[in-house]
Design an enzyme around this catalytic site. Structure first.
Site, PDB file in Angstrom:
ATOM      1  CE  LYS A 161      -2.407  -1.459   3.676  1.00 15.32           C
ATOM      2  NZ  LYS A 161      -3.453  -1.664   4.809  1.00 15.32           N
ATOM      3  CG  ASP A 216      -6.218  -4.279   7.996  1.00 12.92           C
ATOM      4  OD1 ASP A 216      -6.061  -5.504   7.679  1.00 12.92           O
ATOM      5  OD2 ASP A 216      -6.327  -3.269   7.227  1.00 12.92           O
TER       6      ASP A 216
END
Ligand code: BG6
Ligand code: GLC
Ligand code: GLC
Length: 920
Positions: A624, A660
């Site tokens: 990311k 997450d």
């Protein structure tokens, strides 16, 4: 008598007089009374003008009035021609000129003033075809086309046709038009409610002789306006008086409610033929109008206006008056004849010839005799008076309607004095020289502020139809290029099933420790919450994985509440080194006021980590866009603990590291015991799920379960997705900081979708399809097109005008065609993303079902991430794909609010409890 000008218009109710002043009409009371009915006062015409204007404005606002009114149909023609259009076009005209059909071959040179005369041929449509089955009419048209083309030196392929179809139609595109109702003596079955372009295409195909592309459909008024050479002012009104009557004009798009457009103009076909306001037209209707209406194919309170003006009806009105006068002994020696008794026997041509003031009594006499009547010497003058009365009224009514259009233009353009050219077309203009002069003079009286020039249309509108066809052909070519560009994004069910199958294979290999693009990382979370009360225990989590590489998101949650989320931009200093990154994270925690407290902490760290226990996680690689150096291969829990020590300010006890996806699954699992999958579709994408421990080669033990972090973002990094990867995916990948990595994520997640769209837009611009082919610096700027724009652009509640506002904010000025195409690009890109994500979820839930040997699995998926939550259609597309690909699983999606933070706190609380139990 108070009359205006030379037209015999009376201010008030007038005393009897000759309907046409200056003409030596005989004075005989019964004839006078009869003709008197055709006279209108100025006040009556003004009332018609006002009522028609009201009716137009009402229809523009999208409100249907009680009386059948004008329709105000948008035509998809947005600008008047530039004169640069070129090419050869076939034009087919149906419905403008009564019972005939015309085919033209038009060459547009693209050079102003340089014209090539069109070739044309007219075919008479037999009565039985006009009233027969629709297919027969269109087959007839296709036959006429072939017959016409047979004698021209043209090929049989690649012909482009413009279809002039002059009936009221709902147009939904330049080549899509649904007939509302037949008018003007046509009444073919099975055509009303159908797309007439498709009917023509089908007939041409049945005929089979030529391959002809029907590119555009237009009303005759539009063809008339579009082919007009501009006069004193721009030609923005097209007026047709032929068999029927109608006009079109350029309206401000923002005033057309159905269009939802705020800029530019659009050509509106008024369809004023259907204007039938009893209040305005009632007083001027005669007994003859009512009889005519009664005997027509479409009787009742409809199309009164057209029946008082259109050429199809003028001859008939004259016949009714003459028959009436004959019956009363005032004409033809009191004898009616078969001609006077049979409907449709007097044609527009006869009226035109007899009405011409230069035609002497002898000429009128001859026409009457040709019609099989037996006139007396004195009859000719009266018949001429009748013709004039009927035609004068038609021209005056037409003028009142045109004056309404002019008032509308004055009002919408906020121009008191208007200078405008009106293109005129139709046989009534061509054959009745007086019609135009009466029209012109009456318009001058009714709209004194307007300077109107009347310009006859070129080739009876054929050239204008060719112009529209040329523009439509260009747009169609653009559409083909758009479709070709987007085709690789449109995945079939088979392709998605293949993705699912490959994902299953990669999962199995990853679990076994074999080479696979799916790492299938054990998380050491062995159960979803059982509701035993862990939520009440003290656990805290901190999320350190940001929404993008330029932001560090810090959320502090406890298992019972979430502190307001804080977002910390990367500081100006170099945080690339590991020490600095983790020092920065600790500083941010301190800013939350947590220093000095000894807290058990769960660290949500949303990157791939190889875990050996709950509190150990070796960062395998950044994703990311994160790229801090010297972190990969390190245990990030240690790095955080070292930073805490270095800072000495906080006493934080890092007890768990939680991805997450896992945090999201855990927190949703607290609400719903069926939640055994965690899914993130935000900046990145990933999923975790509860796997049977016996299938996990790298962790000892055969019973029980463990949550596996699939790290599916990396799916396809072994090349298995190359079949689906487009040139645009390749561009995005190449420009990223990790080329060749996270290929699945780069097709799905928020960090990349905007970039994919930007690359497609650049490509379409280079093809000349978008932004008129003009590349802008802005569009070449990386990340300028945010993924949130996809969500905004695709939002149903936002109209295309908002799409335009968003793009204009980006410095991309665009037309409404551009806006529509950008919307389609966004839809294609986000749909593919959602479907790929759905294929992944289908693979996961099917694996769980098979693990458990169940016929049917009921399961929930906890989801988080801005793309999933904010995009208007993403979630439903994911769900639909899962239903399709995993039909034996009943899957519920649960959205979580900072779920991963709460979930991590929960994992932490459990870890603390377990640690205490062990100690005890
Ligand atoms: C948040 C979760 O709500 O969503 C995070 O708390 C998660 O843990 C994030 O990483 C993912 O979404 P985005 O869009 O912020 O990347
Ligand atoms: C009829 C049609 C209309 C056409 C006009 C002139 O009113 O409904 O579409 O423009 O005739 O031909
Ligand atoms: C990236 C990370 C992964 C995380 C996902 C969602 O794919 O590698 O760990 O779960 O983004 O944030």
């Amino acid at each position: 008598m108070d009359s205006i000008g030379s037209l015999g218009l009376q201010q008030g109710e007038g005393a009897p007089g000759c309907p046409q002043e200056g003409l030596p009409c005989p004075s005989n009371t019964s004839e006078m009374e009869c003709l008197q009915q055709f006279k209108m006062t100025g006040a009556q015409l003004r009332q018609i003008q006002t009522s028609l204007l009201g009716s137009m404005e009402q229809a523009l606002r999208g409100q249907a009035g009680p009386a059948p009114a004008v329709r105000m149909l948008p035509t998809y023609v947005g600008s008047i021609p530039h004169g640069t259009e070129q090419g050869d076009f076939v034009v087919l005209e149906l419905g403008a000129t009564g019972a005939s059909l015309r085919v033209l071959w038009v060459t547009l040179t693209g050079i102003e003033g340089h014209k090539v005369e069109p070739r044309s041929q007219e075919f008479v449509i037999p009565q039985e075809v006009m009233l027969g089955p629709g297919q027969q009419l269109f087959d007839f048209a296709a036959r006429c086309l072939s017959e016409f083309l047979d004698v021209l030196p043209v090929g049989i392929q690649g012909l482009q046709l413009g279809f002039s179809f002059s009936f009221p139609c709902h147009q939904t595109g330049l080549d899509k038009s649904t007939l509302i109702s037949w008018t003007k003596g046509f009444k073919c079955s099975d055509v009303e409610g159908q797309d007439v372009v498709q009917l023509l295409r089908d007939a041409i195909q049945r005929q089979g002789a030529y391959s002809i592309d029907v590119v555009a459909v237009v009303n005759d008024t539009v063809g008339t306006m579009m082919g007009c050479e501009p006069g004193v002012g721009p030609c923005e009104v097209g007026l047709v008086v032929d068999t029927g009557t109608n006009a079109c004009y350029m309206e401000e798009a923002r005033h057309v409610a159905v269009l939802d457009e705020d800029r530019g103009r659009v050509c509106i076909s008024i369809e004023w033929g259907s204007f039938s306001d009893e209040g305005a037209l009632g007083p001027v209707q005669t007994i003859f109008d009512r009889t005519l209406d009664h005997e027509s194919l479409n009787p009742g309170a409809q199309r009164w206006f057209e029946k008082m003006i259109g050429g199809l009806y003028l001859g008939e009105l004259v016949r009714l008056v003459l028959a009436h006068l004959a019956q009363r002994g005032a004409l033809f020696g009191g004898h009616t004849s078969p001609v006077l008794r049979s409907q449709g026997s007097i044609l527009l041509e006869h009226v035109a010839e007899m009405e011409d003031p230069s035609a002497g009594a002898a000429r009128v006499h001859a026409v009457l005799q040709d019609l099989g009547l037996n006139p007396k010497a004195s009859d000719a003058e009266w018949v001429q008076c009748v013709c004039m009365a009927v035609c004068t009224r038609a021209a005056q009514l037409c003028a009142a309607a045109l004056a309404a259009v002019l008032s509308r233009l004055q009002h919408s353009r906020e121009q008191q004095a208007l200078q405008i050219a009106v293109a005129t077309g139709g046989r009534v203009f061509e054959r009745h020289p007086r019609f135009l002069s009466v029209l012109r003079e009456t318009v001058m009286l009714l709209a004194p502020d307007c300077n109107v020039s009347f310009i006859p249309s070129v080739d009876g509108g054929g050239r204008g139809v060719a112009m529209v066809t040329a523009v439509a052909a260009r747009l169609a070519a653009h559409r083909r290029l758009l479709e070709e560009t987007l085709a690789p994004f449109r995945l079939t069910r088979e392709q998605l099933a293949e993705v699912q199958a490959q994902m299953r294979e990669a999962m199995a290999k990853g679990l076994q420790g074999e080479a696979s693009s799916l790492r299938m990382l054990p998380t050491y979370v062995r159960a979803t919450p059982d509701g035993s009360g862990d939520m009440g225990s003290r656990g805290h989590s901190m999320c350190g994985a940001g929404a993008s590489s330029s932001i560090l998101e810090l959320r502090v949650s406890s298992s019972w509440c979430v502190w307001p989320r804080e977002v910390y931009p990367w500081p100006g200093v170099d945080v690339r080194g590991q020490g600095r990154l983790f020092d920065h994270i600790v500083d941010c925690i301190q800013k939350q006021g947590l220093s000095g407290q000894s807290l058990p902490l769960g660290f949500t760290f949303s990157f791939p980590c190889r875990q050996m226990g709950l509190d150990q996680g070796i960062l395998l690689n950044w994703t990311k866009g994160f790229n801090a150096s010297d972190c990969e291969g390190q245990d990030v829990v240690c790095l955080l603990r070292e930073a805490i020590r270095r800072r000495q300010a906080v006493e934080l006890n890092v007890v768990a590291i939680v991805n997450d996806t896992v945090g999201t699954m855990m927190s949703c699992g607290y609400e719903d015991p069926h939640c055994e999958v965690g899914l993130i579709v935000g900046t990145g994408t990933n999923a975790c799920y509860m796997e049977e421990l016996r299938n996990v080669a790298s962790v000892d033990g055969d019973s029980g379960q463990m949550c596996i972090n699939t790290e599916w973002g990396a799916f396809g990094d072994d090349g298995s997705l190359s079949m689906l990867s487009t040139r645009f995916d390749a561009c995005v990948d190449q420009a990223s900081i990790n080329p060749g990595k996270q290929r699945f994520e780069k097709m799905i997640s928020g960090m990349y979708l905007g970039e994919i769209v930007r690359h497609i837009l650049l490509h379409l611009t280079s093809l000349g399809v978008l932004f008129r082919g003009q590349q802008t610096q802005r569009l070449q700027t990386r990340d300028i097109f945010k993924t949130k724009f996809l969500s905004e652009i695709e939002s149903d509640s936002l109209a295309l005008r908002q799409v335009r506002a968003i793009l204009e904010d980006l410095g991309l000025p665009l037309t409404s065609d551009d806006a529509l195409m950008v919307l389609e690009v966004c839809q294609a890109v986000s749909k593919r993303a959602a479907q790929l994500c759905g294929a992944g979820v289908a693979a996961v839930v099917e694996k769980i079902r098979e693990n458990r040997g169940l016929e049917e699995l009921t399961i929930s998926v906890g989801v988080d991430g801005t793309l999933y939550k904010l995009h208007p259609h993403f979630s439903s597309l994911v769900a639909a794909t899962v239903r399709e690909l995993a039909p034996h699983c009943v899957v519920t999606f649960l959205q979580s609010e900072d779920g991963s933070g709460k979930g991590a706190a929960l994992v932490t609380a459990v870890a603390c409890r377990l640690a205490q139990t062990t100690r005890v």
